[in-house]
Design a protein around this motif. Structure first.
Motif, PDB file in Angstrom:
ATOM      1  N   VAL A 179     -12.159  14.672  35.042  1.00 21.33           N
ATOM      2  CA  VAL A 179     -12.610  16.002  34.655  1.00 21.33           C
ATOM      3  C   VAL A 179     -14.001  15.890  34.047  1.00 21.33           C
ATOM      4  O   VAL A 179     -14.410  14.831  33.556  1.00 21.33           O
ATOM      5  N   ASP A 180     -14.736  16.981  34.108  1.00 18.68           N
ATOM      6  CA  ASP A 180     -16.097  16.998  33.558  1.00 18.68           C
ATOM      7  C   ASP A 180     -16.004  17.079  32.038  1.00 18.68           C
ATOM      8  O   ASP A 180     -15.443  18.030  31.488  1.00 18.68           O
ATOM      9  N   GLY A 181     -16.549  16.087  31.363  1.00 21.08           N
ATOM     10  CA  GLY A 181     -16.445  16.009  29.910  1.00 21.08           C
ATOM     11  C   GLY A 181     -15.628  14.800  29.503  1.00 21.08           C
ATOM     12  O   GLY A 181     -15.080  14.087  30.344  1.00 21.08           O
ATOM     13  N   TYR A 182     -15.560  14.568  28.218  1.00 22.11           N
ATOM     14  CA  TYR A 182     -14.753  13.447  27.719  1.00 22.11           C
ATOM     15  C   TYR A 182     -14.200  13.812  26.352  1.00 22.11           C
ATOM     16  O   TYR A 182     -14.498  14.896  25.804  1.00 22.11           O
ATOM     17  N   VAL A 183     -13.385  12.917  25.778  1.00 15.58           N
ATOM     18  CA  VAL A 183     -12.767  13.154  24.472  1.00 15.58           C
ATOM     19  C   VAL A 183     -13.127  12.010  23.539  1.00 15.58           C
ATOM     20  O   VAL A 183     -12.949  10.841  23.885  1.00 15.58           O
ATOM     21  N   ARG A 184     -13.667  12.360  22.375  1.00 15.29           N
ATOM     22  CA  ARG A 184     -13.910  11.357  21.335  1.00 15.29           C
ATOM     23  C   ARG A 184     -12.639  11.230  20.505  1.00 15.29           C
ATOM     24  O   ARG A 184     -12.195  12.186  19.874  1.00 15.29           O
ATOM     25  N   MET A 185     -12.052  10.048  20.518  1.00 15.26           N
ATOM     26  CA  MET A 185     -10.732   9.866  19.904  1.00 15.26           C
ATOM     27  C   MET A 185     -10.779   9.964  18.384  1.00 15.26           C
ATOM     28  O   MET A 185     -11.688   9.438  17.743  1.00 15.26           O
ATOM     29  N   ARG A 186      -9.757  10.639  17.859  1.00 17.52           N
ATOM     30  CA  ARG A 186      -9.565  10.673  16.408  1.00 17.52           C
ATOM     31  C   ARG A 186      -8.453   9.709  16.010  1.00 17.52           C
ATOM     32  O   ARG A 186      -8.639   8.865  15.135  1.00 17.52           O
ATOM     33  N   THR A 187      -7.279   9.859  16.636  1.00 18.19           N
ATOM     34  CA  THR A 187      -6.140   8.983  16.321  1.00 18.19           C
ATOM     35  C   THR A 187      -5.376   8.650  17.595  1.00 18.19           C
ATOM     36  O   THR A 187      -5.448   9.369  18.602  1.00 18.19           O
ATOM     37  N   GLU A 188      -4.639   7.562  17.535  1.00 19.10           N
ATOM     38  CA  GLU A 188      -3.685   7.158  18.573  1.00 19.10           C
ATOM     39  C   GLU A 188      -2.367   6.821  17.887  1.00 19.10           C
ATOM     40  O   GLU A 188      -2.374   6.305  16.762  1.00 19.10           O
ATOM     41  N   SER A 189      -1.274   7.089  18.542  1.00 21.86           N
ATOM     42  CA  SER A 189       0.024   6.657  18.005  1.00 21.86           C
ATOM     43  C   SER A 189       0.973   6.348  19.150  1.00 21.86           C
ATOM     44  O   SER A 189       0.968   7.018  20.185  1.00 21.86           O
ATOM     45  N   MET A 190       1.783   5.301  18.943  1.00 24.19           N
ATOM     46  CA  MET A 190       2.777   4.882  19.931  1.00 24.19           C
ATOM     47  C   MET A 190       4.065   5.693  19.730  1.00 24.19           C
ATOM     48  O   MET A 190       4.225   6.374  18.698  1.00 24.19           O
ATOM     49  N   PRO A 191       4.987   5.637  20.688  1.00 21.28           N
ATOM     50  CA  PRO A 191       6.232   6.398  20.546  1.00 21.28           C
ATOM     51  C   PRO A 191       7.001   6.095  19.262  1.00 21.28           C
ATOM     52  O   PRO A 191       7.703   6.964  18.736  1.00 21.28           O
ATOM     53  N   ASP A 192       6.869   4.871  18.741  1.00 23.93           N
ATOM     54  CA  ASP A 192       7.581   4.530  17.507  1.00 23.93           C
ATOM     55  C   ASP A 192       6.795   4.919  16.249  1.00 23.93           C
ATOM     56  O   ASP A 192       7.193   4.599  15.134  1.00 23.93           O
ATOM     57  N   GLY A 193       5.652   5.592  16.451  1.00 23.15           N
ATOM     58  CA  GLY A 193       4.870   6.046  15.306  1.00 23.15           C
ATOM     59  C   GLY A 193       3.821   5.067  14.818  1.00 23.15           C
ATOM     60  O   GLY A 193       3.031   5.396  13.927  1.00 23.15           O
ATOM     61  N   THR A 194       3.786   3.864  15.372  1.00 23.67           N
ATOM     62  CA  THR A 194       2.796   2.871  14.942  1.00 23.67           C
ATOM     63  C   THR A 194       1.418   3.195  15.532  1.00 23.67           C
ATOM     64  O   THR A 194       1.304   3.880  16.553  1.00 23.67           O
ATOM     65  N   THR A 195       0.395   2.694  14.843  1.00 24.41           N
ATOM     66  CA  THR A 195      -0.980   2.898  15.284  1.00 24.41           C
ATOM     67  C   THR A 195      -1.519   1.596  15.860  1.00 24.41           C
ATOM     68  O   THR A 195      -1.572   0.584  15.149  1.00 24.41           O
ATOM     69  N   PRO A 196      -1.918   1.582  17.133  1.00 31.25           N
ATOM     70  CA  PRO A 196      -2.414   0.338  17.738  1.00 31.25           C
ATOM     71  C   PRO A 196      -3.812  -0.005  17.215  1.00 31.25           C
ATOM     72  O   PRO A 196      -4.528   0.864  16.705  1.00 31.25           O
TER      73      PRO A 196
END
Length: 282
Positions: A179-196
């Motif tokens: 898609v035209d455009g992109y996303v600057r990430m703020r947070t990520e989380s896994m299904p178990d709630g952990t942050t990689p």
């Protein structure tokens, strides 16, 4: 004075002052527009930056660039990274150092979009980055801000790298339809709630003093209009008074006295108080 200003010489100088005023007017207007543009961007950031996230697909879709009002809007979605990591070189990071930003293709809500995961320092040289945290495998929930595609710099491709976050360049490099455009990430989380593990987060953008500088420049340029005419009129007045003085010194002094109506009056001398030790000295 008016007769002097109507001569060819001084009409020429008034024309020069008018040309200078036109330049100041145009330059001031340009700086004013830059100030308004930056103020609008800052207002958009303040409105969207911490607003409630919406699904990726509500803002980003194939064949359409993000609308101006959608810039810096928060989106959230659960999808998977394709693992086709690209390093965007010559990017300023926290503290003003230059390094790389890490982007990967994220499949979410039936679309594929570049996600900027953050910033890493240069390695032993600027030719390659330091260690880069890998994109997480499997399902991951990403929250970030919508950004428009950057302009392609048209530089020769480098394996595994991009010169800007250009959707067109990234499509050529990855072979994916994005898609035209992109996303600057703020947070990520896994299904178990952990942050990689992730690269260093980018700072909140701010127009800061940049907008104020443009406003200051606009005012200075517009003051230049007044300064140009004032300079010509002051020089003409000086010539007018010099001409009067040559023709009749008495009348020149009279004109100067009228124009400087606030001539200093002689100051009254204060009566000196006699002190005790003065009497003893006598």
């Amino acid at each position: 004075m008016l007769r002097l200003l109507s001569t060819k010489r001084w009409l020429t100088w008034l024309l020069v002052a008018t040309l200078w005023a036109t330049i100041c007017l145009v330059a001031g207007r340009w700086q004013w527009n830059r100030w308004q543009e930056k103020s609008t961007i800052q207002e958009r950031i303040d409105t969207n930056y911490d607003a409630r996230p919406v699904p990726f697909g509500d803002v980003l879709e194939d064949g359409r660039a993000p609308a101006k009002d959608d810039e810096w809007k928060q989106v959230r979605g659960t999808g998977t990274y394709l693992g086709d990591v690209r390093m965007v070189r010559n990017r300023p990071g926290p503290g003003g150092d230059f390094g790389y930003e890490t982007v990967d293709v994220f499949a979410v809500d039936g679309i594929k979009v570049l996600v900027d995961r953050g910033w890493v320092t240069n390695g032993s040289s600027a030719a390659k980055p330091s260690s880069v945290p890998a994109s997480p495998r499997g399902q991951v929930t990403v929250t970030g801000w919508v950004r428009p595609s950057e302009k392609s710099l048209g530089r020769p491709p480098v394996e595994g790298q991009l010169s800007s976050i250009s959707t067109a360049d990234a499509e050529k490099a990855t072979g994916e339809q994005l898609v035209d455009g992109y996303v600057r990430m703020r947070t990520e989380s896994m299904p178990d709630g952990t942050t990689p593990p992730r690269p260093q987060a980018l700072e909140r953008p701010s127009q800061g003093m940049a907008a104020g500088i443009n406003l200051s420049y606009a005012i200075q340029w517009w003051l230049g209009i007044v300064a140009g005419y004032a300079f010509v009129l002051m020089r003409a007045r000086r010539e007018y008074l010099d001409g009067l003085e040559t023709a009749d010194p008495a009348s020149a002094g009279e004109v100067q006295a009228q124009e400087g109506a606030t001539a200093a009056r002689p100051r009254r001398e204060k009566k000196r108080r006699q002190r005790i030790w003065d009497e003893e000295d006598e």
